[in-house]
Write a protein that holds these residues in place. Structure first.
Motif: not given
Lengths: 461, 183, 1047
Positions: A409, C11, C13, C739, C752, C851, C853
């Motif tokens: 992130s 997952l 982002p 992103h 991720i 954050d 996800y």
């Protein structure tokens, strides 16, 4: 004289060019080298280059002034990329410095007599490079007035001290020690030559000035004896020092937990890289210098070739290190390490990585050829390429590792600003400025050491 | 100056000028064997043989260097220890207060710094530099001592020094010139 | 098991797009194309002075202005001018003369340095949000929720959190003006009297009032009084984000207007038809509903978990938290509703649905049927009356009415359908019936339906002689242009009033400070017409309630009511209603061809009223994570069809050069930056209201596009047959969370799913392996190294932390990504705002980021929201690298930041694996504006340039509590008690997702949570030993649907 004149003609096979051109004796040596300093008229090229350098230095001043006024926000840094040009340039300049010490100290210990004609300005290069390097840690906080005194241990009323577990503090000590020792080394090396200038100067003023700098040196045997011991000792001290300095610099990264920084083999890797870039910088300076001042008799092809060989060797170490980095990333089977390596190669900054491979590994292989090693202008080009590559290497290490670390992130990008560029180019100008002052006012080649190289300087039994 | 006036002889010494280092060393050896002690050679570059000839090939610079190194090392480490363990111990990142591996780099740098400073300034001190005035510069041709000539100077302080005897003694080594060096 | 994980724990982002069609080579090619040009283009921009100069002019003056000194200087002068007036006022600001009552747990009289807390409420589009306001030396500094109020339970939403900044906004309207010339309230009252008398003569035939939705009983009674004196006058109401659909729906279902009140705590199955009850305060009761919904998801093994089905026509946080979600175009929600209604036997009819939708409907219906009386169907504000009616029908058929949903009389006074109401006003203006128009707290020139051409009507109106337009508002806005009289309105913290919250409970709004700019409230303005003797808001409100609470104990009752922040049992009684389940007429907007458009309030600045609020502007919008702009959401597939190179547009953090699309709707066009939003229905576009202001303060001017410019009265929320065309222009959107496209770079280790910053499992998986969160996904071993796998000394063992050891646990299951905690943190800790250009450079300052996800297929994913404050690691990597010891460890385990020791090497931030540190790259804090100084928290340092900062676990609150405990004594019983310290984020959280406390105390709430099997540390394998840990998310999918979904 052009590059293609005799002094640089390709020597026949198996014959190594001499360290000193033929037909030089104690007197001519003194006049040729001392003359550069003592002459009344300043060469035109000197004035031109000096003017340009001065302009760039002015630009540096502007950039720093605005920085102090506004803060580091004028640079491209951000979160996550907290370090940018400042640290890259710091590492780059410090690395360049290393060649000087290496030549003057390590080669001295190894009794490499060819070093004598290049060590003086190599040392000068070291000092000036370290000055550029030292600038960046100071300004990179944007508030040097704090950094300047909080980083050094002094008893404050708050009872707060530097935090000695931090690599940045190690840096402070390493870099300042390095600068001091290099300066001393260079300084005592100059004393006998100042004496020479004192004695051969025509004008009284000049004689007085150099007289003061010479501190009353008279070449007494007892003095020479202690002098030589001290010189040797300094060489002995400078050798581990120079290795430690870039090791400490590399620890700035190795001590952290960031993939791409957190690597145990950084110290040797960085030292090799430093010497690599340092020797290419020596060539970048030596080749034009010997050409412009017609010093081909003192800086002969032999010197250029030897430098080239050192570059080749260190370049291969660097190449090996790159290979190891990739291997570690893969062998660790660590998702962050491997991700970091992939990001280097195929991420948004992938082209930087491949540029650096090209500059630091592929092109320098040309140094395997005697023809390249013996052709000054080719060497000059290769050296430029290598120094570019070394800068890119630091860019990749500093920026690309930070840009995408652990938590997706907070991945980010880094775009440098015009202020970054102005500061960087400015330091180049400042460096050139200092260097040209040096070759104008101080003997750029160690006269007394050259003397001892001459055949007629030996005692026959 | 005054001190030298009080001395018996009006001159500082006799200065013999030689063309080549070989002649110089030859003469120096001779003078040493002849019992002269207060003398010195002046050369444009370090000439070990000359130093040996006049019996000056030992010095105390290395000792000074060693002392400097030890002082620097101890100073560096004890500063770190006192600061981070005694005076103001702080928990940083769960590391111990006395994190000795982290203290090594600074200790090392301090040692090098101490040693270097000691060496340079020790050397200058032993050489008595900076020295604004010295009689040898009074000899006319001495400027070439920093260029391409080699000088041997027997000083009047030497017990065996007799102006004419010594001049005669030096003549045997065929110097290009012999001059009296006034104070 | 591991295999299964791979499939359903994929997952990705935030906003990552995985174009189904995109093959890796294609990706690489695109990548290659994208990188070079993108990189250099940005470089040019960075070195391009003018471009940034323009940007800067629009920005908060003191921030981010390192490019053009003239600009910042001009900004400063403007500012100085603006603040000159109130510099004096600020000086003499003191507590109002009327008696207001401090909160009971605080000392009655002021002790310097000790804050007082006052209960009040914030009126928000017709509903009251019950609050407790912290006041330092008579200056309100922080908004909290009223813990004793059913509608808050000490939680808030981001609007109320940020409203404190509006109070001190230097751009607020400061002086009354007449024809643009400065005047005074007195002059106004004097000069307007003749006009009023003239109207009285003609029974107010030409008198019109326009307000937003009003639920203030006092104002209502005042209005009624006025309308009695002026029988022919009319009171129009218009909220841009109105509830017409709800009203019509309840009329269709019950024959009368009722407000639904839900009880999610009792609902095992929740089916939402575009009902975004977890997304924001515009859904009445949001705060309480979120708390109730989350209360059923905290302990999956202890109490039955609820299950959330969402059918939605855009991408909202509600949909992303759903266990099952189907994304359809706005018009198709109704189809689904009918099909569902048919299945649960509540009228409706079979509909043509896609297999996916059909399965969704079948399973949801089955689930509903199995949970009669313990389920609820929630219709959304954006859906037509039919959907509301169907939902009511279903709820009554399922016997949910009275159980999980009940109906009360409308909270709004004299409820009307706003669109109709403003249309009538427009007609009257056209036909010249209006002589005097009083606009109170509304801005029709900006937000009225575009087809009414209200702005031009106002223009004509203001130009005709004898016409008077009186405006009462906090800002000089678009409407002010045409107002003859502009009166500054008071902020709710400056004036007496009252308001009802979603369940009807009334709160008396008490002011905390005298009007900073000498404004007046609606109550006071109405007295001009009411003929009552001009009296203060205090007298009016008190007078009204005297009529309500007759009795000797009024004084006592009044004190209690004001003091408690609500009037005991004033909630509206529940109406026994039953929905008629007959055939419900289908709504007008039949599924048409073309692209469907839907209008939504902006999640951060709502309908535009918070446009000048820098905190809200810089708060990343949930899901998109963009700031300072609104975007036009389309589906990823749609973006592909438009040939947008998403890899180029959407793969780097900070500055996204987004392509611009032109949306044509009913012949009107608007240009907006496109946003390919995962889970957004295809062939639909979502436009967000509130941006593109033509006239507002310095903060709000010039950002975003104006969605009102294409929002007609006949399609207020949804419309069909719009067109989207691609323009080759760029719009730089400032995004705080990168992103990254999964396909870039093409390497599995880079995606991720290997990293798993958030851990999630389905209920079955959790039952199989409760410790799923602590394990590495691939190796199935514990990620955290054992306590002995370290060379470091054992600070815990050597009782370094013997007194207290602070820790935090964050429940990923409860977090709904509403951003309230982030704004609360900003308010509590004086966090600076940096402006759009700096956000684009990745220099945002919020200490707490959320954050996002995504999980699953990008066409219809689920999202996990992860609040990330400082982890307060015990082996903090940031500390050893600081050369000056500016960040060190306290004996309570806090990672302390010593601001005035920090030299700014930024090494700590580089070495922080979580990247939670923030740096003052420039002088971001505003040191010049007096009004902003008033609002700062005196307990927290204002950080200057070149200083690193980060979350401190609200150390100022910890210290306050410690002082209290030490005053109690130093025995074990005097220690700080569990729950005595609430961090700002914890206190504000609607769902109680954040728990803070002493982990030395085994009985503390946080210790209990940390011993939960789902507890895990982010990046545990780095061995930082964070004090902040997370509770892995557990979803409760319907087994029947799960298998089908994954196919």
């Amino acid at each position: 004289m052009s590059f293609y004149d005799n002094p640089d003609a390709l020597p026949p096979k198996g014959v190594r060019p001499p360290i000193i051109g033929p037909g030089q004796d104690l007197g001519t040596v003194t006049d040729r080298i001392g003359g550069v300093v003592l002459t009344r008229h300043t060469p035109v090229f000197w004035i031109i280059i000096f003017a340009i350098a001065a302009m760039l230095a002015g630009m540096l001043q502007t950039a720093i002034g605005y920085l102090l006024f506004k803060g580091v926000g004028i640079w491209g840094i951000n979160i996550p990329v907290g370090w940018g040009f400042a640290i890259i340039n710091f590492v780059w300049w410090i690395g360049i410095g290393h060649a000087g010490t290496l030549i003057s100290a390590i080669l001295l210990l190894f009794k490499q007599s060819w070093r004598t004609s290049i060590n003086r300005f190599a040392e000068a290069m070291t000092i000036f490079a370290v000055m550029q390097a030292g600038l960046f840690p100071l300004i990179h906080t944007g508030r040097p007035w704090l950094a300047a005194y909080w980083l050094f241990p002094y008893p404050s009323s708050m009872g707060v001290w530097p935090q000695f577990r931090s690599p940045l503090i190690w840096d402070v000590f390493a870099v300042s020690t390095y600068f001091t020792v290099s300066f001393l080394f260079w300084g005592i090396g100059l004393i006998p030559d100042f004496a020479t200038l004192r004695d051969s100067a025509k004008s009284l003023v000049v004689r007085r000035i150099y007289g003061m700098l010479a501190m009353g040196w008279r070449g007494s045997a007892r003095h020479w004896n202690r002098y030589e011991t001290a010189y040797m000792l300094l060489a002995g001290l400078a050798t581990p020092l120079v290795l430690s300095v870039h090791s400490v610099v590399s620890l700035d990264f190795a001590v952290s937990v960031i993939p791409g920084w957190h690597t145990t083999f950084f110290p040797p890797y960085f030292v090799a890289g430093a010497i690599y870039s340092g020797f290419s910088m020596v060539l970048i300076l030596a080749i034009p210098f010997r050409y412009l001042y017609g010093m081909q008799d003192f800086i002969t092809l032999r010197h250029l070739q030897n430098c080239a060989k050192v570059m080749l060797a260190t370049g291969l170490i660097v190449a090996y290190s790159y290979g190891m980095e990739v291997f570690f990333a893969w062998y660790s089977a660590n998702k962050y390490e491997w991700g970091m390596m992939w990001n280097r190669m195929a991420g948004p900054y992938g082209h930087y990585y491949w540029m650096l491979i090209l500059c630091n590994i592929v092109l320098p292989q040309s140094l395997w050829f005697n023809r390249v090693r013996s052709t000054p202008w080719l060497l000059f080009l290769v050296s430029l390429v290598v120094n570019t590559g070394m800068w890119l290497e630091r860019y990749v290490i500093v920026v690309v590792s930070l840009q995408r670390d652990y938590v997706p992130s907070s991945w980010g990008m880094y775009w440098f600003t015009k202020w970054d560029v102005m500061t960087f180019v400015g330091t180049m100008g400042f460096f050139t400025l200092l260097f040209f002052l040096f070759i104008r006012f101080m003997p750029a080649i160690s006269i007394f050491e050259i003397r001892s190289l001459l055949p007629q300087s030996k005692v026959k039994e | 100056m005054t001190a030298s006036h009080l001395t018996s002889s009006p001159v500082y010494g006799l200065m013999a000028e030689f063309e080549t280092p070989t002649d110089l060393v030859h003469a120096a050896k001779g003078a040493f064997e002849a019992g002269y002690r207060k003398m010195d050679t002046y050369t444009p570059y370090p000439l070990e043989e000359a130093a040996e000839a006049i019996g000056a090939h030992h010095n105390r610079v290395p000792l000074i260097c060693l002392i400097g190194a030890i002082l620097g090392m101890c100073g560096g480490y004890s500063l770190e220890y006192w600061v981070s363990v005694v005076n103001y111990p702080i928990n940083v990142g769960g590391k111990p207060f006395h994190a000795w591996p982290a203290f090594i780099p600074v200790t090392f740098e301090c040692a090098i710094l101490g040693a270097s400073l000691a060496t340079v300034f020790g050397m200058l001190a032993l050489n008595g530099l900076p020295q604004p005035y010295h009689p040898v510069f009074n000899s006319p041709n001495f400027v070439r001592a920093s260029r391409d000539r080699f000088f041997l100077c027997i000083e009047s302080q030497d017990p065996k020094f007799r102006l004419d005897d010594t001049r005669r003694f030096l003549q045997d080594f065929h110097p290009s010139e012999i001059t009296e060096v006034p104070y | 098991m591991a295999k299964k994980n791979d499939t359903n724990l994929n997952l990705i982002p935030a906003s990552a797009i995985k174009p189904a069609s995109l093959d890796l080579d294609g990706v690489r090619r695109k990548l290659a194309d994208a990188k070079g040009p993108k990189y250099w283009r940005t470089l040019e921009e960075l070195s391009n002075e003018e471009a940034f100069g323009e940007m800067l002019e629009r920005e908060f003056p003191r921030q981010a202005s390192e490019w053009l000194d003239p600009v910042s200087r001009r900004g400063f002068l403007k500012l100085a001018g603006a603040s000159l007036a109130l510099a004096g006022l600020a000086g003499c600001t003191k507590q109002p003369l009327e008696e207001i009552l401090p909160y009971v747990r605080q000392p009655e009289e002021l002790i310097p340095g000790k804050p007082l807390f006052y209960a009040t409420a914030m009126p928000f589009s017709g509903y009251g949000i019950p609050l407790l306001v912290e006041s330092h030396e008579y200056r309100p500094t922080k908004i909290e929720g009223n813990p004793d109020h059913e509608g808050s339970l000490r939680a808030t939403d981001l609007f109320s959190q940020a409203s404190i900044l509006d109070l001190y906004d230097p751009d607020r309207s400061t002086i009354p003006t007449h024809m643009g010339e400065g005047t005074s309230w007195g002059a106004f009252v004097g000069e307007i009297r003749s006009t009023v008398l003239a109207q009285k003569a003609k029974q107010g035939a030409g008198l019109r009032f326009l307000t937003g939705a009003v639920s203030s009983p006092t104002l209502g009674s005042q209005m009624h009084a006025v309308l009695q004196q002026f029988p022919q006058a009319k009171w129009h109401r218009y909220e841009p984000v109105h509830r017409d659909n709800m009203r019509q729906g309840s009329k269709a279902a019950f024959g009368n207007y009722y407000d639904p009140v839900y009880n999610f705590a009792a609902a095992d199955v929740v089916v939402s038809l575009d009902g975004d009850f977890l997304s924001g305060a515009w859904f009445p009761g949001f705060i309480r509903y979120a708390r109730d919904w989350a209360s059923r998801r905290k302990q999956p093994d202890k109490q039955p978990m609820n299950r959330l089905y969402v059918a939605e026509s855009s991408s909202t946080t509600t949909g992303m938290k759903a266990d099952h979600r189907v994304a359809v175009r706005p018009s198709e929600i109704e189809k689904i509703a009918r099909a569902l209604a048919a299945k649960v036997g509540a009228g409706g009819s079979g509909e043509q649905l896609t297999p996916e939708q059909q399965k969704f409907v079948d399973v949801a219906a089955k689930d509903l049927g199995e949970h009669r009386g313990k389920s609820v169907v929630v219709p959304g504000l954006y859906q037509p009356a039919a959907v509301h009616a169907l939902a009511h029908a279903m709820n009554s058929a399922l016997g949910n009415i009275g159980q999980t949903v009940s109906f009360i009389d409308p909270v709004e006074i004299d409820p009307v359908e706003h669109t109709q109401s403003i249309r009538e006003l427009a007609d009257d203006l056209k036909s010249g019936k209006v002589d005097v128009l009083v606009v109170m707290g509304a801005n029709p020139a900006y937000d009225a339906p575009v087809d009414l051409e209200f702005e031009s009507l106002l223009k004509q109106f203001s130009e005709q002689s004898g016409r008077v337009l009186i405006q009462l508002s906090c800002y000089r806005d678009e409407t002010t242009e045409y107002a003859h009289w502009h009166m500054p309105e008071t902020h709710y913290l400056e004036s007496w009033s009252d308001v009802r919250s979603y369940d009807g409970t009334a709160t008396i709004i008490q002011p905390l400070i005298l009007p900073l700019y000498g404004g007046h409230s609606m109550h006071e303005l109405l007295t001009v017409f009411g003929g009552q003797p001009a009296s203060s808001g205090y007298d009016l409100v008190r007078a009204y309630w005297q009529t309500q609470h007759t009795g000797a104990d009024f004084e006592q009752w009044w004190r209690r009511s004001v003091h408690d922040g609500y009037i005991a049992n004033s909630a509206f009684p529940v109406r026994q209603v039953s929905a008629r389940t007959g055939a419900i007429p289908s709504s007008a907007s039949a599924p048409g061809g073309g692209i469907e458009v839907s209008f939504r309030p902006d999640p951060c600045i709502y309908d535009g009223r918070f446009n000048n609020n820098a905190w809200l502007q810089e708060t990343p919008k949930p899901l998109t994570r963009n700031t300072w702009d609104n975007v036009a959401m389309i589906s990823p597939a749609h973006a592909e069809r438009l040939k947008f190179d998403q890899l180029k547009d959407q793969n780097d953090h900070q500055s996204d050069a987004q392509n611009i699309i032109e949306i044509e709707f009913q012949g009107r066009k608007v240009q907006a930056p496109y946003w390919a939003q995962p889970g957004h229905p295809d062939n639909a576009v979502t436009l967000f209201l509130g941006y593109g202001r033509r006239k507002t303060g310095r903060v709000g001017s010039g950002y975003g596009y104006d969605a009102y410019s294409v929002r007609p009265s006949n399609a207020q929320y949804t419309g069909v047959d719009s067109k989207i065309s691609r323009l080759d222009k760029q719009w730089h959107v400032a995004v705080t969370q990168g992103h990254f496209n999964l396909a870039e770079p093409s390497n599995k280790d880079f995606s991720i799913d290997q990293r798993e910053p958030v851990k999630a499992a389905t209920l079955e998986e959790y039952r199989k392996d409760p410790h799923f969160a602590a394990k590495d996904k691939v190796t199935q071993e514990n990620e955290a190294p054992g306590p002995d796998e370290t060379l470091y000394p054992d600070y815990r063992g050597s009782n370094w932390y013997k007194q207290y050891a602070w820790g935090m646990a964050i429940d990923l299951n409860s977090c709904i990504g509403c951003q309230t905690c982030a704004v609360a943190c900003q308010a509590e800790n004086n966090i600076a705002v940096v402006g759009k250009e700096q956000v684009q450079r990745g220099r945002e300052m919020q200490w707490l980021r959320i954050d996002t996800y995504y999980q699953g297929d990008a066409a219809n994913p689920q999202a996990h929201f992860q609040p990330v404050p400082c982890m307060q690691c015990e082996n903090a990597p940031c500390e050893p690298v600081c050369p000056v010891g500016a960040t060190v460890h306290s004996t309570e385990g806090l990672n302390d930041m010593v601001y005035n020791r920090c030299v700014g090497t930024r090494y700590c931030s580089n070495n922080c694996p979580y990247k939670v540190r923030r740096f003052n790259f420039l002088l971001f804090s505003d040191y010049d504006t007096p009004s902003l100084k008033l609002g700062r928290n005196p307990d927290v340092t204002v950080r200057s340039r070149g200083v690193m900062e980060k979350c401190t676990y609200c150390v100022q609150r910890i210290n306050a509590a410690r002082i209290n405990s030490e005053k109690r004594g130093n025995g074990p019983e005097d220690r700080i008690r569990d729950g005595e310290i609430l961090t700002a984020c914890q206190q504000a959280c609607p769902t109680d997702a954040i728990i803070f406390g002493d982990i030395n105390d085994p009985n503390s709430q946080v210790s209990k949570l940390k011993s939960d099997p789902r507890n895990y540390a982010m990046l545990a394998d780095v061995n930082t030993r964070p004090r902040t840990t997370y509770i892995g998310a557990v979803r409760n999918p319907n087994p029947e649907l799960e298998s089908g979904e994954k196919a």
